[in-house]
Design a protein around this motif. Structure first.
Motif, PDB file in Angstrom:
ATOM      1  N   THR A 105      33.913  21.545  33.009  1.00 59.47           N
ATOM      2  CA  THR A 105      32.855  22.273  32.302  1.00 59.47           C
ATOM      3  C   THR A 105      32.725  21.895  30.839  1.00 59.47           C
ATOM      4  OG1 THR A 105      34.324  24.101  31.682  1.00 59.47           O
ATOM      5  CG2 THR A 105      33.146  24.291  33.802  1.00 59.47           C
ATOM      6  N   GLY A 106      33.742  21.221  30.288  1.00 60.03           N
ATOM      7  CA  GLY A 106      33.725  20.867  28.874  1.00 60.03           C
ATOM      8  C   GLY A 106      34.155  22.003  27.960  1.00 60.03           C
ATOM      9  N   GLN A 107      34.605  23.117  28.543  1.00 63.69           N
ATOM     10  CA  GLN A 107      35.075  24.243  27.734  1.00 63.69           C
ATOM     11  C   GLN A 107      36.521  24.011  27.326  1.00 63.69           C
ATOM     12  OE1 GLN A 107      34.326  27.355  30.633  1.00 63.69           O
ATOM     13  NE2 GLN A 107      32.656  28.142  29.365  1.00 63.69           N
ATOM     14  N   ARG A 108      36.931  24.691  26.261  1.00 62.16           N
ATOM     15  CA  ARG A 108      38.318  24.591  25.817  1.00 62.16           C
ATOM     16  C   ARG A 108      39.245  25.191  26.867  1.00 62.16           C
ATOM     17  NH1 ARG A 108      37.971  27.993  21.460  1.00 62.16           N
ATOM     18  NH2 ARG A 108      40.216  28.248  21.661  1.00 62.16           N
ATOM     19  N   PHE A 109      40.392  24.539  27.069  1.00 60.19           N
ATOM     20  CA  PHE A 109      41.365  24.975  28.081  1.00 60.19           C
ATOM     21  C   PHE A 109      41.767  26.435  27.873  1.00 60.19           C
ATOM     22  CE2 PHE A 109      45.844  25.862  28.864  1.00 60.19           C
ATOM     23  CZ  PHE A 109      45.886  25.735  30.240  1.00 60.19           C
ATOM     24  N   LEU A 110      42.144  26.785  26.656  1.00 57.91           N
ATOM     25  CA  LEU A 110      42.629  28.138  26.397  1.00 57.91           C
ATOM     26  C   LEU A 110      41.548  29.184  26.647  1.00 57.91           C
ATOM     27  CD1 LEU A 110      45.257  29.443  25.713  1.00 57.91           C
ATOM     28  CD2 LEU A 110      44.672  29.324  23.287  1.00 57.91           C
ATOM     29  N   ALA A 111      40.313  28.860  26.331  1.00 55.88           N
ATOM     30  CA  ALA A 111      39.216  29.791  26.591  1.00 55.88           C
ATOM     31  C   ALA A 111      39.045  30.014  28.098  1.00 55.88           C
ATOM     32  CB  ALA A 111      37.915  29.270  25.979  1.00 55.88           C
ATOM     33  N   VAL A 112      39.149  28.944  28.869  1.00 55.19           N
ATOM     34  CA  VAL A 112      39.031  29.048  30.329  1.00 55.19           C
ATOM     35  C   VAL A 112      40.198  29.860  30.891  1.00 55.19           C
ATOM     36  CG1 VAL A 112      39.085  27.728  32.493  1.00 55.19           C
ATOM     37  CG2 VAL A 112      37.716  26.911  30.567  1.00 55.19           C
ATOM     38  N   TRP A 113      41.419  29.554  30.441  1.00 50.39           N
ATOM     39  CA  TRP A 113      42.594  30.260  30.943  1.00 50.39           C
ATOM     40  C   TRP A 113      42.530  31.742  30.600  1.00 50.39           C
ATOM     41  CZ3 TRP A 113      46.874  32.948  29.087  1.00 50.39           C
ATOM     42  CH2 TRP A 113      47.908  33.128  30.006  1.00 50.39           C
ATOM     43  N   ASN A 114      42.180  32.060  29.356  1.00 50.26           N
ATOM     44  CA  ASN A 114      42.090  33.467  28.945  1.00 50.26           C
ATOM     45  C   ASN A 114      41.035  34.224  29.741  1.00 50.26           C
ATOM     46  OD1 ASN A 114      44.113  33.742  26.980  1.00 50.26           O
ATOM     47  ND2 ASN A 114      42.809  32.853  25.405  1.00 50.26           N
ATOM     48  N   ALA A 115      39.904  33.610  29.970  1.00 55.50           N
ATOM     49  CA  ALA A 115      38.809  34.286  30.670  1.00 55.50           C
ATOM     50  C   ALA A 115      39.065  34.450  32.163  1.00 55.50           C
ATOM     51  CB  ALA A 115      37.504  33.514  30.459  1.00 55.50           C
ATOM     52  N   ASN A 116      39.748  33.479  32.764  1.00 53.89           N
ATOM     53  CA  ASN A 116      39.847  33.470  34.220  1.00 53.89           C
ATOM     54  C   ASN A 116      41.220  33.782  34.795  1.00 53.89           C
ATOM     55  OD1 ASN A 116      37.099  32.468  35.093  1.00 53.89           O
ATOM     56  ND2 ASN A 116      37.669  30.963  33.559  1.00 53.89           N
ATOM     57  N   HIS A 117      42.280  33.592  34.022  1.00 57.97           N
ATOM     58  CA  HIS A 117      43.601  33.675  34.636  1.00 57.97           C
ATOM     59  C   HIS A 117      44.607  34.574  33.934  1.00 57.97           C
ATOM     60  CE1 HIS A 117      41.914  29.886  36.237  1.00 57.97           C
ATOM     61  NE2 HIS A 117      42.343  30.430  37.347  1.00 57.97           N
ATOM     62  N   ARG A 118      44.495  34.737  32.655  1.00 57.41           N
ATOM     63  CA  ARG A 118      45.514  35.495  31.915  1.00 57.41           C
ATOM     64  C   ARG A 118      45.766  36.867  32.537  1.00 57.41           C
ATOM     65  NH1 ARG A 118      44.410  37.568  25.998  1.00 57.41           N
ATOM     66  NH2 ARG A 118      42.885  38.631  27.270  1.00 57.41           N
ATOM     67  N   TRP A 119      44.711  37.538  32.924  1.00 58.89           N
ATOM     68  CA  TRP A 119      44.828  38.892  33.467  1.00 58.89           C
ATOM     69  C   TRP A 119      45.506  38.919  34.833  1.00 58.89           C
ATOM     70  CZ3 TRP A 119      42.329  40.237  38.000  1.00 58.89           C
ATOM     71  CH2 TRP A 119      41.382  39.319  38.473  1.00 58.89           C
ATOM     72  N   LEU A 120      45.666  37.779  35.487  1.00 60.48           N
ATOM     73  CA  LEU A 120      46.285  37.737  36.810  1.00 60.48           C
ATOM     74  C   LEU A 120      47.815  37.753  36.779  1.00 60.48           C
ATOM     75  CD1 LEU A 120      43.997  35.183  38.669  1.00 60.48           C
ATOM     76  CD2 LEU A 120      44.298  37.601  39.209  1.00 60.48           C
ATOM     77  N   LEU A 121      48.415  37.661  35.601  1.00 59.54           N
ATOM     78  CA  LEU A 121      49.878  37.638  35.517  1.00 59.54           C
ATOM     79  C   LEU A 121      50.494  38.857  36.206  1.00 59.54           C
ATOM     80  CD1 LEU A 121      52.581  36.532  34.588  1.00 59.54           C
ATOM     81  CD2 LEU A 121      52.208  37.671  32.390  1.00 59.54           C
ATOM     82  N   LEU A 122      50.009  40.029  35.901  1.00 61.02           N
ATOM     83  CA  LEU A 122      50.565  41.237  36.523  1.00 61.02           C
ATOM     84  C   LEU A 122      50.341  41.237  38.038  1.00 61.02           C
ATOM     85  CD1 LEU A 122      49.761  43.975  33.869  1.00 61.02           C
ATOM     86  CD2 LEU A 122      51.929  42.815  34.326  1.00 61.02           C
ATOM     87  N   HIS A 123      49.231  40.697  38.475  1.00 65.51           N
ATOM     88  CA  HIS A 123      48.928  40.571  39.905  1.00 65.51           C
ATOM     89  C   HIS A 123      50.000  39.709  40.582  1.00 65.51           C
ATOM     90  CE1 HIS A 123      46.367  40.065  43.474  1.00 65.51           C
ATOM     91  NE2 HIS A 123      46.576  38.775  43.370  1.00 65.51           N
TER      92      HIS A 123
END
Length: 177
Positions: A105-123
């Protein structure tokens, strides 16, 4: 982005059969995901096979290196290694998927990770705890005990699906505004 029960099943396989079990479940999952609910391009299938294989192997070795038993035999004694393995699986899976999304997508890695995956840690960690409990039930009560306990496995998955749905609804309302 899809939320799958495959991680939970792979994690239970890890705890009952070792890293080999996790890899086998992940391979089956990747091939099912290749055709269901829609056919995926070959390069996405290849990526999923590779990413899930690595996550299964590495998290399995983290579990073993931390002192986890295969098959899991002590709910209290194996919980620490299981949480470390769950964390390793989460970090590997979320990093590889975020990197692929970032590159495509050309987006920054950290922005993608924060938006899509960070919240899944507790899951992931909740499913690791449920996985160790189910592996222990399987060892002590067999398949019948595990089937009785299996509805608990669906609870984090349902919660995550509801969260994603609600988030998408809020995003759509924001766009409309």
């Amino acid at each position: 982005n899809s939320i799958s029960m495959a991680y939970a099943l792979a994690f239970i396989a890890l705890l009952t059969s070792g890293p080999e079990g996790a890899v086998l479940v992940n391979l089956v999952s990747a091939f099912v995901h290749a055709v269901y609910p829609k056919r995926r391009p070959w390069f996405k299938v290849l990526f999923n096979v590779g990413a899930l294989t690595i996550a299964g192997i590495v998290s399995g070795f983290v579990y073993l290196a931390a002192g986890g038993a295969v098959p899991a035999s002590d709910l209290v004694g194996d919980i620490g290694p299981a949480l470390l393995a769950g964390l390793a699986y989460f970090l590997l899976n979320s990093t590889t998927v975020s990197l692929a999304m970032s590159l495509s997508t050309g987006q920054r890695f950290l922005a993608v990770w924060n938006a899509n995956h960070r919240w899944l840690l507790l899951h992931y960690l909740a499913l690791a705890v449920i996985g160790i409990a189910m592996a222990t039930v399987f060892r002590t009560s067999g398949l019948a005990g595990m089937l009785i306990f299996s509805p608990v496995l669906a609870m984090p998955w349902i919660a995550a699906k509801m969260y994603v749905k609600k988030t998408r609804e809020v995003q759509q309302r924001n766009v409309q505004l």
